[in-house]
Design a protein around this motif. Structure first.
Motif, short mmCIF file in Angstrom:
data_model
loop_
_atom_site.label_atom_id
_atom_site.label_comp_id
_atom_site.label_asym_id
_atom_site.label_seq_id
_atom_site.Cartn_x
_atom_site.Cartn_y
_atom_site.Cartn_z
N LEU A 796 -32.43 46.28 -33.35
CA LEU A 796 -31.28 45.94 -34.17
C LEU A 796 -30.03 45.95 -33.30
CD1 LEU A 796 -31.98 48.11 -37.35
CD2 LEU A 796 -32.36 45.66 -37.11
N ARG A 797 -29.16 44.97 -33.51
CA ARG A 797 -27.94 44.92 -32.73
C ARG A 797 -27.05 46.12 -33.05
NH1 ARG A 797 -26.35 38.46 -32.82
NH2 ARG A 797 -27.66 37.88 -31.03
N GLN A 798 -26.40 46.60 -32.00
CA GLN A 798 -25.64 47.85 -32.14
C GLN A 798 -24.40 47.81 -31.27
OE1 GLN A 798 -27.58 51.88 -31.62
NE2 GLN A 798 -26.35 51.86 -29.77
N VAL A 799 -23.35 48.42 -31.75
CA VAL A 799 -22.16 48.66 -30.95
C VAL A 799 -21.99 50.17 -30.82
CG1 VAL A 799 -19.66 48.43 -30.80
CG2 VAL A 799 -21.03 46.54 -31.68
N GLU A 800 -21.80 50.65 -29.60
CA GLU A 800 -21.62 52.08 -29.38
C GLU A 800 -20.17 52.34 -28.98
OE1 GLU A 800 -24.00 55.66 -27.21
OE2 GLU A 800 -23.40 54.00 -25.92
N ILE A 801 -19.56 53.29 -29.67
CA ILE A 801 -18.19 53.70 -29.35
C ILE A 801 -18.25 55.11 -28.80
CG2 ILE A 801 -15.92 54.21 -30.30
CD1 ILE A 801 -16.48 52.00 -32.36
N THR A 802 -17.78 55.27 -27.60
CA THR A 802 -17.81 56.59 -26.95
C THR A 802 -16.40 57.08 -26.68
OG1 THR A 802 -17.98 55.55 -24.76
CG2 THR A 802 -20.04 56.13 -25.86
N ALA A 803 -16.26 58.39 -26.60
CA ALA A 803 -14.96 59.00 -26.32
C ALA A 803 -15.19 60.37 -25.71
CB ALA A 803 -14.12 59.10 -27.58
N SER A 804 -14.19 60.85 -25.00
CA SER A 804 -14.24 62.20 -24.43
C SER A 804 -13.34 63.12 -25.24
CB SER A 804 -13.81 62.18 -22.96
OG SER A 804 -12.53 61.61 -22.82
N LEU A 805 -13.42 64.42 -24.96
CA LEU A 805 -12.65 65.42 -25.70
C LEU A 805 -11.76 66.21 -24.74
CD1 LEU A 805 -15.21 66.98 -28.20
CD2 LEU A 805 -13.36 65.41 -28.72
N LEU A 806 -10.65 66.67 -25.27
CA LEU A 806 -9.77 67.53 -24.49
C LEU A 806 -9.24 68.64 -25.38
CD1 LEU A 806 -8.35 67.94 -21.70
CD2 LEU A 806 -6.40 66.72 -22.67
N ASN A 807 -9.53 69.89 -24.96
CA ASN A 807 -8.97 71.09 -25.60
C ASN A 807 -9.32 71.26 -27.07
OD1 ASN A 807 -7.72 71.72 -23.16
ND2 ASN A 807 -5.83 70.63 -23.71
N ARG A 808 -10.44 70.66 -27.51
CA ARG A 808 -10.95 70.89 -28.86
C ARG A 808 -12.46 70.93 -28.81
NH1 ARG A 808 -8.85 67.91 -33.97
NH2 ARG A 808 -9.60 69.87 -34.86
N ASP A 809 -13.05 71.63 -29.80
CA ASP A 809 -14.50 71.75 -29.79
C ASP A 809 -15.14 70.54 -30.45
OD1 ASP A 809 -15.57 72.63 -32.75
OD2 ASP A 809 -13.51 73.30 -32.39
N LEU A 810 -16.38 70.30 -30.05
CA LEU A 810 -17.12 69.10 -30.48
C LEU A 810 -17.37 69.08 -31.98
CD1 LEU A 810 -18.80 66.56 -29.76
CD2 LEU A 810 -20.74 68.10 -29.36
N GLY A 811 -17.82 70.20 -32.55
CA GLY A 811 -18.19 70.22 -33.95
C GLY A 811 -17.03 69.91 -34.88
N THR A 812 -15.88 70.54 -34.64
CA THR A 812 -14.72 70.32 -35.50
C THR A 812 -14.25 68.87 -35.43
OG1 THR A 812 -14.03 72.61 -35.14
CG2 THR A 812 -12.38 71.10 -36.01
N VAL A 813 -14.17 68.33 -34.21
CA VAL A 813 -13.71 66.95 -34.04
C VAL A 813 -14.68 65.98 -34.71
CG1 VAL A 813 -13.29 65.12 -32.35
CG2 VAL A 813 -12.42 67.42 -31.94
N THR A 814 -15.98 66.20 -34.55
CA THR A 814 -16.98 65.31 -35.17
C THR A 814 -16.88 65.34 -36.68
OG1 THR A 814 -18.47 65.71 -33.29
CG2 THR A 814 -19.43 64.77 -35.27
N ASP A 815 -16.66 66.52 -37.26
CA ASP A 815 -16.50 66.62 -38.72
C ASP A 815 -15.27 65.84 -39.18
OD1 ASP A 815 -18.75 68.18 -38.92
OD2 ASP A 815 -17.66 70.09 -38.94
N GLU A 816 -14.17 65.93 -38.44
CA GLU A 816 -12.96 65.20 -38.81
C GLU A 816 -13.19 63.69 -38.71
OE1 GLU A 816 -9.46 66.44 -36.75
OE2 GLU A 816 -9.76 68.56 -37.20
N ILE A 817 -13.92 63.27 -37.65
CA ILE A 817 -14.20 61.84 -37.48
C ILE A 817 -15.06 61.33 -38.63
CG2 ILE A 817 -15.47 60.18 -36.06
CD1 ILE A 817 -14.52 61.70 -33.60
N ARG A 818 -16.08 62.08 -39.03
CA ARG A 818 -16.94 61.67 -40.14
C ARG A 818 -16.11 61.46 -41.41
NH1 ARG A 818 -21.19 65.12 -37.83
NH2 ARG A 818 -23.02 63.81 -37.44
N ALA A 819 -15.23 62.41 -41.67
CA ALA A 819 -14.41 62.32 -42.89
C ALA A 819 -13.49 61.10 -42.83
CB ALA A 819 -13.59 63.60 -43.06
N LYS A 820 -12.90 60.82 -41.67
CA LYS A 820 -11.99 59.68 -41.55
C LYS A 820 -12.73 58.36 -41.67
CE LYS A 820 -8.56 59.19 -38.81
NZ LYS A 820 -7.53 58.96 -39.85
N LEU A 821 -13.93 58.27 -41.10
CA LEU A 821 -14.67 57.02 -41.15
C LEU A 821 -15.08 56.69 -42.58
CD1 LEU A 821 -16.93 57.11 -37.95
CD2 LEU A 821 -14.72 55.99 -38.29
#
Length: 1021
Positions: A796-821
C-alpha cells in the motif's frame, strides 16, 4: 599433626585457587573481543535494484511491485516496504524476531531468480543485503586535495593504501568513495552520422567486435602444438582513432565521424573534507573481531605507509568507532573502580577492621575475574552493556561476602575461635545468601523469552550481572571463610562509629517495638506513602532509549527534486560557512549526491547532501551534541530552497523519535494529508524538523508516442526509447585496458542536440527501412510533473513523516501529536489511515514485553523463596518489599528528570531480585530464633537489631557502587544511567521501609495465624 598439616595446606590451596582464577581470567580477558555494543542480529534484509533513466512510477510498476509480491511468499515475513525513486528501488523485508537470516536471505535470492525474467532485460540483477549493525564502517577516512590532483590521490589510495589496509587482520573490506574515473568519450554529431549513413548502434557493434582477443584453435609445427589467438584489442586511443569504419560514402577513420577524448566520467557524487575536494574511504571489520584492536592495527599501518606517500598528502580520520568505545569503556571501568572503593569504605566504616576490609577488597576483583571467565566461555564480548552489567553488579558482588563476613566477625567478637567462627558464621547464613542470590539471578530468566531490540541489547547485560553474582557467591562461600579463618582479628575496643551505631541500633529497636504495638497504623502509613508516590506517575514521561553523546552530528540537505549536483554543491558552500563559525566542530566530511557509507539506498539522488560532523571531545566543550545540533539547526534555517535536517545522539539501531505513517491509494491525497500533518505537528513543543517522505513533484519531460504515426514509419516504442536513451545517456561500446584498469569507451551525442526540448524534437529516429525521421513526427514532447519518490508498505502506498525531539520525552509528545491529529487532520474515508512507528512503536513493544518479563520475574522470585523456606507464607511476607520500591523509583525519576524507558524497566527487573535479599536475611533469622523457642515479638525485636548492620552494609555497598553510574559520569554511560537511578532510589527507600514494614507484616500475619490455631483448638476441645 593433622591440624598442623591442615593449617599449612589451607593457605596453599587457597593461594593456588586464587592464582588459577586470576590466570584463567587474564587469558579470557585478553582474548575477548571489544566492541561498542554486542553483536546484534536484526531480522531485516534489503533488495536494491537500479534502472537507469526510469522514473518513480515506472520503477514502482516494473520493479518494486513484482519484487514485493514475490517477497510476500517467504515464510516469517512481518512486513514489506519499498521506496521507488528515479533510477532504482529499495525493498525492505522485515522478518519475525528469531528468524534465521542466513536462510531467509538465501530464500530471497531464490525468489528473485524466479521473477528475474519478468523484469526489464536492461535491469541488472537485484542485490540482497542484510541489515547488520556490525557492517557499519568502524572507520571513515578522508584525503583532501585540489580537483586536479584527486585522480592521482584516488590512484594512490587504490594502489598503495587499500592493499595495505586489506592485509590488516580483522579488516573485511575497504570501500573507496567518489566517481573520479576516466573514460574514452566519443562525441557524435547525429547530422554528420546521417550523412554517412551510420548510427550510434552501428558504431557500438563495430567497436565491440573489433576490440577483441579471440582464441582461434591451434597449429602443430616443429613437433609442438601451438594455440592460435587473434589479437585485436585496442592498446591506445590512437588505435581507436584509426579504426576503419565502412559507410555509405566509403571507408573512413573513426576520428572523422566522432570527436574522441579521454576525459572524466560525469560525476553524480562528490566528497569534501573541511570544504576541500576529497576522496573518502571507509573500513569494515570482520564479524567477531576486536574493533579496538583492528582500529589500532589500522592506525599503525597508516603510520607505517605515511612516509611512502607524497608529503602534502594527509589522511584524516572522520569517524573512529574505537575512540568512542575506549572513552565509554574507560568511563564504565572508572565507575566500577569508584564503586568498589566506596563499597570498601562502607565496610571499613562499619567494622573498623582493616583485615576484614582487605578480605572484601580481595573478593571484588576475584568476583570480577570470575565473571570474565564465565563471559568468555559463553561467547560474550566486552562492550558497553556487559561492562555496564558488571558496574551494576559491583555493589551486589560484595553483598554475599559482607553478610558472611559480618556474621563471622560478630561470632569472633563474641569470643569464638577463628575456625569455629568461620564455619558457624558461614553455615548460619549460607542458605539465606544462596536464596538471595538465586532470587537476583532468576529475575533475568524471563529476558530469555523476550524478543525484539530491547532483548538483543539487554541479554548481554543480564548475563554479565548473572555471572558476576554467581562468581560472588562462589567467593563468599569459599574464599571469604578461608581468608577470614586466616586473617580476621578481634577489635578489642569499640570505635566512635561503632558506639554511635549501637545508639542507632537501640533507636531502631525502640522504633520497631513501637510499630509492633501499632501494626495497623504502620501498614496504613506505608500504603498512604505508596499512594502519594503513585500520584507522581503522570509527571514522569516515557522514552525508548536515552540519547548518547558520541561527539558526532549528522546533517542532511535535500534540494527540490530534480536539482542538479551543481545546485546541491552551491547550498553546501553556505552550510560550510556556518560550520566554520561553530567552535565545537573539529572536522566535517561532505558527500554531495547519492548516499553515504552509513545508509542503504538505490537510485540517483543528486539533490541530496549529507555531512558527517566530528565534534571536539566532551571534556573540551560545554554544549552537548544535541545542543550543538540545535545551534547548527537554527543557523541553517536561513538557507533558501533547501530542506536541511540536523541530528545527533543517534545510537545507530533505534528508529526516528517521531515517525507517522499515512497510508492510502492516491498520491495526491497523501500529499495533502502529509502537508496537514506537517503543519499540525510543527506546533507541538519539542518537535524539531518534521520531514515528509513525499517531496514536491519531480519536474520531468514526458514523451507521448503517437502509435499510428510511428507505425506508419515502421517505428516501435522500443526504437524510440533506445534512440532517446542513446542520445541522452550514451552507450558503452567496449573498454580500453590500461595499467591494469579498464576505461569505458562511451558513445554519446553532442550536448547541443539534447540540451533543450527543441533540440530533442529534432532528434532523428531510424526506422527499420533505414529511413530517419525526427522525434516530433512520431511523438509529442512536453514538460510535466511526476512523483519524486513513492513509498509503499505491505503493498500500500505510504507517506512517512519523521521528526526529532529536543528537551521533551517521547511519550508525552506522541500523546499530544495523536490528540492534535484527531482534531486537525480528518481522514477522507476508510481507505486512508494514520499509524505511528519509529521509536514509539519500538517503545510500546519493549514496554509490553518487559512488563510481562517483570511480572514473570516476580512469580519466579516467589517460587525460589518458597522452595528455600519450604513454605508459601514467609515468601509471601517477603514479597511485600517489592511494591515498596515504587516509592523510591518514582521519586528518583522525578528529581532526576529521567523518563521511564527500557533502561528503567530493566532496572526494576534487577531491583525485584535485589530488594527481597534484605528481607530474606531478616525473616530467615527471625525463623531461626523462633526455632529456639522465642515468641514472635521477641524474635523480631532480637533479629532486627542483629541483622541491621549487615542489611545496611549490603544496601549501602550496592547503592554507593551505583552512585557514579546514576550521576552519569563519563561518556557512554547514558544507557546504564536510568537503570542505576532506579536501583539507587528504589533500594534506598525500600531498605529503610523494609526494616520496619516487613517485621510488622510478619507480626500481623503470625498473629492472625495464631488466632486461627487457637480458635481451631477451642473447636476441637
Amino acid at each position: 599433626m593433622n591440624i598442623a598439616k591442615l593449617s599449612v595446606f589451607r593457605p596453599i590451596a587457597m593461594g593456588m585457587v586464587i592464582i588459577f582464577i586470576l590466570i584463567i581470567g587474564t587469558v579470557s580477558l585478553r582474548n575477548m573481543p571489544v566492541d561498542l555494543f554486542p553483536d546484534l542480529t536484526f531480522p531485516v534484509a534489503a533488495v536494491t535494484v537500479t534502472y537507469d533513466g526510469a522514473g518513480p512510477e515506472e520503477v514502482e510498476n516494473l520493479l518494486a511491485s513484482p519484487l514485493e509480491n514475490v517477497m510476500g511468499t517467504l515464510p516469517n515475513v512481518e512486513s514489506i516496504s519499498s521506496v521507488s525513486r528515479n533510477g532504482g528501488a529499495l525493498i525492505l523485508v522485515s522478518f519475525e524476531w528469531g528468524t534465521d537470516m542466513d536462510f531467509a536471505t538465501l530464500n530471497m535470492r531464490e525468489q528473485i531468480d524466479a521473477v528475474r525474467d519478468s523484469l526489464p532485460s536492461e535491469v541488472p540483477i537485484p542485490k540482497v543485503l542484510r541489515f547488520n549493525p556490525s557492517d557499519i564502517p568502524i572507520m571513515q577516512l578522508g584525503v583532501a586535495g585540489s580537483e586536479e590532483d584527486l585522480t592521482e590521490v584516488k590512484k594512490i589510495i587504490e594502489d598503495q593504501i587499500k592493499p595495505s589496509l586489506d592485509s590488516v587482520p580483522g579488516v573485511a573490506a575497504v570501500t573507496i568513495e567518489g566517481q573520479l574515473e576516466k573514460e574514452i568519450r566519443l562525441t557524435a554529431d547525429p547530422d554528420k552520422l546521417s550523412q554517412y549513413g551510420v548510427t550510434l548502434t552501428h558504431l557500438q557493434q563495430l567497436i565491440g567486435s573489433e576490440n577483441l582477443n579471440i582464441p582461434s584453435g591451434s597449429i602443430e609445427t616443429e613437433n609442438k602444438n601451438l594455440p592460435l589467438r587473434v589479437t585485436g584489442e585496442f592498446e591506445s586511443v590512437e588505435d581507436l582513432k584509426n579504426l576503419s569504419v565502412p559507410t555509405e560514402s566509403g571507408t573512413v577513420k573513426l576520428s572523422q565521424l566522432v570527436d574522441i577524448n579521454e576525459t572524466m566520467k560525469p560525476a553524480i557524487q562528490e566528497s569534501y573534507l573541511n570544504g576541500e575536494p576529497a576522496i573518502g574511504f571507509s573500513i569494515q571489520k570482520q564479524s567477531g573481531s576486536n574493533t579496538v584492536s583492528v582500529v589500532n592495527d589500522i592506525n599503525e599501518k597508516l603510520e607505517e605507509i605515511q612516509p611512502s606517500l607524497p608529503n602534502d598528502m594527509e589522511i584524516k580520520t572522520v569517524f573512529d568507532q574505537a575512540k568512542f568505545i575506549n572513552q565509554s569503556i574507560s568511563a564504565v571501568v572508572w565507575n566500577i573502580i569508584i564503586g568498589s572503593i566506596l563499597a570498601a569504605a562502607v565496610l571499613y566504616l562499619f567494622l573498623r577492621n582493616i583485615r576484614s576490609t582487605l578480605i572484601i577488597g580481595l573478593s571484588i576483583p576475584i568476583s570480577i575475574v570470575g565473571a570474565f571467565i564465565l563471559m568468555y566461555f559463553s561467547g560474550q564480548t566486552i562492550n558497553l552493556l556487559t561492562l555496564g552489567g558488571l558496574a551494576l553488579g559491583v555493589g551486589m558482588m560484595v553483598d554475599n561476602s559482607i553478610v558472611i563476613l559480618e556474621n563471622i566477625y560478630r561470632l569472633r567478637q563474641e569470643g569464638k575461635s577463628l575456625k569455629n567462627a568461620a564455619v558457624e558464621g558461614t553455615k548460619e547464613v549460607g542458605s539465606a545468601i544462596i536464596a538471595s542470590t538465586l532470587t537476583t539471578v532468576v529475575v533475568f530468566l524471563p529476558i530469555v523469552f523476550v524478543t525484539g531490540l530491547a532483548a538483543q541489547l539487554f541479554k548481554p547485560l543480564a548475563l554479565a550481572v548473572t555471572y558476576s553474582l554467581i562468581a560472588s557467591l562462589f567467593t563468599a562461600l569459599i574464599i571469604v571463610p578461608l581468608l577470614s579463618s586466616l586473617l580476621m582479628n578481634r577489635n578489642e575496643s569499640k570505635s566512635i562509629f561503632q558506639v554511635r551505631f549501637d545508639r542507632v541500633n537501640n533507636w531502631y529497636r525502640r522504633v520497631l517495638d513501637k510499630t509492633l504495638k501499632h501494626p495497623k497504623k504502620t501498614v496504613g502509613f506505608t500504603v498512604l506513602l505508596l499512594a502519594l508516590s503513585a500520584a507522581g506517575t503522570p509527571f514522569i514521561g516515557t522514552e525508548f532509549l536515552p540519547a548518547q553523546d558520541q561527539s558526532f552530528v549528522n546533517i542532511s540537505a535535500n534540494l527540490p527534486a530534480g536539482s542538479s549536483l551543481e545546485a546541491t554543491e552551491d547550498v553546501t558552500e553556505e552550510i560550510n560557512k556556518i560550520l566554520e563559525d561553530v567552535e565545537e566542530v573539529e572536522l566535517s566530511y561532505l558527500t554531495a549526491g547519492g548516499t553515504d557509507n552509513f545508509s542503504v539506498g538505490a537510485g540517483s539522488q543528486t539533490n541530496r547532501a549529507t555531512y558527517s560532523v566530528l565534534l571536539v571531545p566532551i571534556s573540551e566543550r560545554e554544549k552537548s551534541d544535541l545542543e550543538v545540533a540545535e545551534t547548527i539547526r537554527k543557523n541553517v534555517k536561513t538557507i533558501p530552497n533547501a530542506d536541511i535536517s540536523v541530528s545527533a545522539s543517534d545510537s545507530g539501531f533505534s528508529a526516528d523519535p517521531i515517525a507517522i505513517n499515512i497510508i492510502g491509494p492516491d498520491l495526491d491525497v497523501l500529499k495533502e494529508l502529509s502537508d496537514d500533518v506537517l503543519e499540525s505537528i510543527s506546533e507541538v513543543e519539542g518537535v524539531r524538523e518534521p520531514v515528509s517522505s513525499i517531496e514536491s513533484n519531480n519536474p520531468e519531460v514526458q514523451i507521448l508516442i503517437d502509435r499510428e504515426k510511428a507505425s506508419s514509419y515502421g517505428i516501435g516504442s522500443s526504437q524510440i526509447s533506445t534512440a532517446i536513451s542513446n542520445a541522452t545517456r550514451g552507450l558503452v561500446a567496449s573498454n580500453l585496458a590500461r595499467d591494469g584498469n579498464q576505461l569505458d569507451i562511451r558513445l554519446t551525442v553532442d550536448d547541443k542536440f539534447t540540451d533543450s526540448l527543441d533540440s530533442l524534437e529534432n532528434l532523428l529516429v531510424e526506422a527499420q527501412t533505414g529511413q530517419k525521421v525526427p522525434l516530433s513526427a512520431v511523438a509529442e514532447i512536453k514538460r510535466g510533473l511526476g512523483p519524486s519518490e513513492i513509498t509503499r508498505t505491505d503493498r500500500l502506498r505510504q507517506v512517512e513523516i519523521t521528526a526529532s525531539l529536543l528537551n521533551r520525552d517521547l511519550g508525552t509528545v506522541t500523546d499530544e501529536i495523536r490528540a492534535k491529529l484527531v482534531k486537525d487532520v480528518p481522514l477522507p474515508g476508510n481507505a486512508y489511515k494514520i499509524t505511528f512507528g519509529g521509536q514509539d512503536e519500538q517503545m510500546n513493544d519493549a514496554f509490553f514485553k518487559l512488563s510481562g518479563a517483570l511480572a514473570l520475574a516476580i512469580v519466579l522470585v516467589y517460587m525460589v523463596m518458597a522452595g528455600q523456606f519450604e513454605s508459601f507464607l514467609y515468601p509471601f511476607i517477603i514479597m511485600f518489599s517489592v511494591p515498596l520500591t515504587a516509592i523510591g523509583i518514582i521519586f528518583g525519576l522525578l528529581i532526576s528528570f529521567q523518563p521511564l524507558g527500557v533502561g528503567s524497566l530493566i532496572g526494576m527487573l534487577i531491583l525485584t531480585g535485589i530488594v527481597v535479599n534484605n528481607a530474606i536475611v531478616l525473616v530467615d533469622y527471625i525463623n531461626q530464633l523462633r526455632e529456639t523457642g522465642m515468641d514472635t515479638r521477641s524474635a523480631i525485636l532480637e533479629a532486627g537489631p542483629i541483622r541491621l548492620r549487615p542489611i545496611l552494609m549490603t544496601a549501602l555497598t550496592t547503592i554507593l557502587g551505583l552512585v557514579p553510574l546514576s550521576l552519569g559520569f563519563g561518556e557512554g554511560t547514558e544507557i546504564q544511567q536510568p537503570m542505576a537511578i532506579v536501583i539507587v532510589f528504589g533500594l534506598s527507600v525500600a531498605t529503610f521501609i523494609t526494616l520496619v514494614f516487613i517485621p510488622v507484616v510478619y507480626y500481623l500475619i503470625d498473629q492472625r495465624r495464631q488466632k486461627r490455631q487457637d480458635k481451631k483448638k477451642e473447636i476441637e476441645a
